[in-house]
Design a protein around this motif. Structure first.
Motif, PDB file in Angstrom:
ATOM      1  N   TYR A  44      -2.850  28.849   5.003  1.00  0.00           N
ATOM      2  CA  TYR A  44      -2.861  27.384   5.046  1.00  0.00           C
ATOM      3  C   TYR A  44      -2.788  26.850   6.480  1.00  0.00           C
ATOM      4  O   TYR A  44      -2.505  25.664   6.692  1.00  0.00           O
ATOM      5  N   PRO A 121       1.845  32.994  -3.634  1.00  0.00           N
ATOM      6  CA  PRO A 121       1.500  33.097  -2.213  1.00  0.00           C
ATOM      7  C   PRO A 121       1.445  34.540  -1.722  1.00  0.00           C
ATOM      8  O   PRO A 121       2.135  35.418  -2.248  1.00  0.00           O
ATOM      9  N   VAL A 133       4.693  28.205  -2.211  1.00  0.00           N
ATOM     10  CA  VAL A 133       3.536  27.404  -2.620  1.00  0.00           C
ATOM     11  C   VAL A 133       2.586  28.233  -3.469  1.00  0.00           C
ATOM     12  O   VAL A 133       2.046  29.247  -3.015  1.00  0.00           O
ATOM     13  N   ARG A 135      -0.821  28.142  -6.323  1.00  0.00           N
ATOM     14  CA  ARG A 135      -2.026  27.362  -6.627  1.00  0.00           C
ATOM     15  C   ARG A 135      -2.180  27.253  -8.138  1.00  0.00           C
ATOM     16  O   ARG A 135      -2.033  28.237  -8.858  1.00  0.00           O
ATOM     17  N   ARG A 144      -3.332  20.693 -11.687  1.00  0.00           N
ATOM     18  CA  ARG A 144      -2.113  20.744 -10.876  1.00  0.00           C
ATOM     19  C   ARG A 144      -1.178  19.562 -11.124  1.00  0.00           C
ATOM     20  O   ARG A 144       0.037  19.751 -11.281  1.00  0.00           O
ATOM     21  N   ALA A 184      -7.111  23.294  -1.212  1.00  0.00           N
ATOM     22  CA  ALA A 184      -5.656  23.469  -1.124  1.00  0.00           C
ATOM     23  C   ALA A 184      -4.921  22.179  -1.483  1.00  0.00           C
ATOM     24  O   ALA A 184      -3.889  22.213  -2.158  1.00  0.00           O
ATOM     25  N   GLU A 187      -4.942  21.902  -5.311  1.00  0.00           N
ATOM     26  CA  GLU A 187      -4.408  22.970  -6.152  1.00  0.00           C
ATOM     27  C   GLU A 187      -2.967  23.385  -5.857  1.00  0.00           C
ATOM     28  O   GLU A 187      -2.320  24.005  -6.706  1.00  0.00           O
ATOM     29  N   THR A 188      -2.442  23.078  -4.684  1.00  0.00           N
ATOM     30  CA  THR A 188      -1.147  23.642  -4.286  1.00  0.00           C
ATOM     31  C   THR A 188       0.042  22.876  -4.867  1.00  0.00           C
ATOM     32  O   THR A 188       0.007  21.662  -5.025  1.00  0.00           O
TER      33      THR A 188
END
Length: 220
Positions: A44, A121, A133, A135, A144, A184, A187-188
């Motif tokens: 990231y 992660p 974090v 996804r 999400r 990101a 989705e995160t």
């Protein structure tokens, strides 16, 4: 630091769009123009190849932000800086005390082993898990945001780490292709790994996530 290095009007500074607006604001305050480059989907943090692609004759510096307790590939980024004669600055995160960091890693390892239906992660390169974090694939149901709402309804604290990438904000809006940044941001989700969490609380997180994760479709 930008001002001290002589960065100012007419200069460009490459920064990430995935993260806090303060970095882009600092570039603007120095009189320079922030230019956004894409991130590595694992760390990231700024991707070295994306940074190199964003360089122009006006580029004077790169600001690298280490994210969520995972460090950027600073060796490659410094190599890019040296190749192009650029200043490379790093912004880190405040680190937890060592004993707390070890507990965070223990809780992260537990989640890594137990969670299903979300992407956990990558723990490489000394990840300190300032945030854990995951996804959540956006093409399934729930997505999400719905996933986060459902977790909170079950008493699990979670938060979207980056709600809006900086290049989407009105004051910094740019037409630029940042596919990994966009993905990101969509989705995160940050799950709790605080050192004070009990085993029962960790089990509740896993149970709630896995009950929802079974509803998700694989992301393509």
């Amino acid at each position: 630091m930008l001002r001290a290095a002589g960065v100012g009007v007419g200069d460009e500074v490459v920064v990430p769009a995935f993260g806090n607006v303060e970095v882009a604001e600092a570039v603007t305050l120095a009189g320079a123009l922030p230019v956004f480059a894409d991130i590595d989907p694992v760390t990231y943090c700024l991707d070295a190849s994306a940074v190199e692609a964003a360089i122009t004759p006006h580029t004077a510096a790169v600001v690298v932000v280490h994210r969520f307790g995972r460090r950027a590939d600073i060796t490659r980024l410094h190599e890019v800086g040296q190749r192009h004669g650029l200043l490379v600055l790093e912004q880190g995160e405040s680190e937890a005390p060592y004993d707390e960091m070890a507990q965070r890693r223990e809780r992260a390892a537990y989640l890594d082993a137990k969670l299903k239906g979300v992407s956990t992660p990558d723990g490489g390169d000394g990840h300190t898990y300032q945030q854990y974090v995951v996804r959540v694939p956006g093409n399934g149901r729930p997505d999400r945001d719905a996933f986060a709402l459902a977790l909170r309804a079950k008493g699990v604290e979670c938060r979207v780490p980056v709600k809006t990438p900086v290049h989407r904000l009105p004051e910094f809006r740019r037409t630029v292709a940042l596919p990994e940044t966009e993905r990101a941001a969509d989705e995160t989700l940050a799950l709790p790994v605080d050192a004070l969490l009990t085993k029962r609380e960790m089990q509740r997180i896993v149970s709630a996530c896995n009950a929802l994760g079974g509803l998700l479709q694989p992301a393509f």
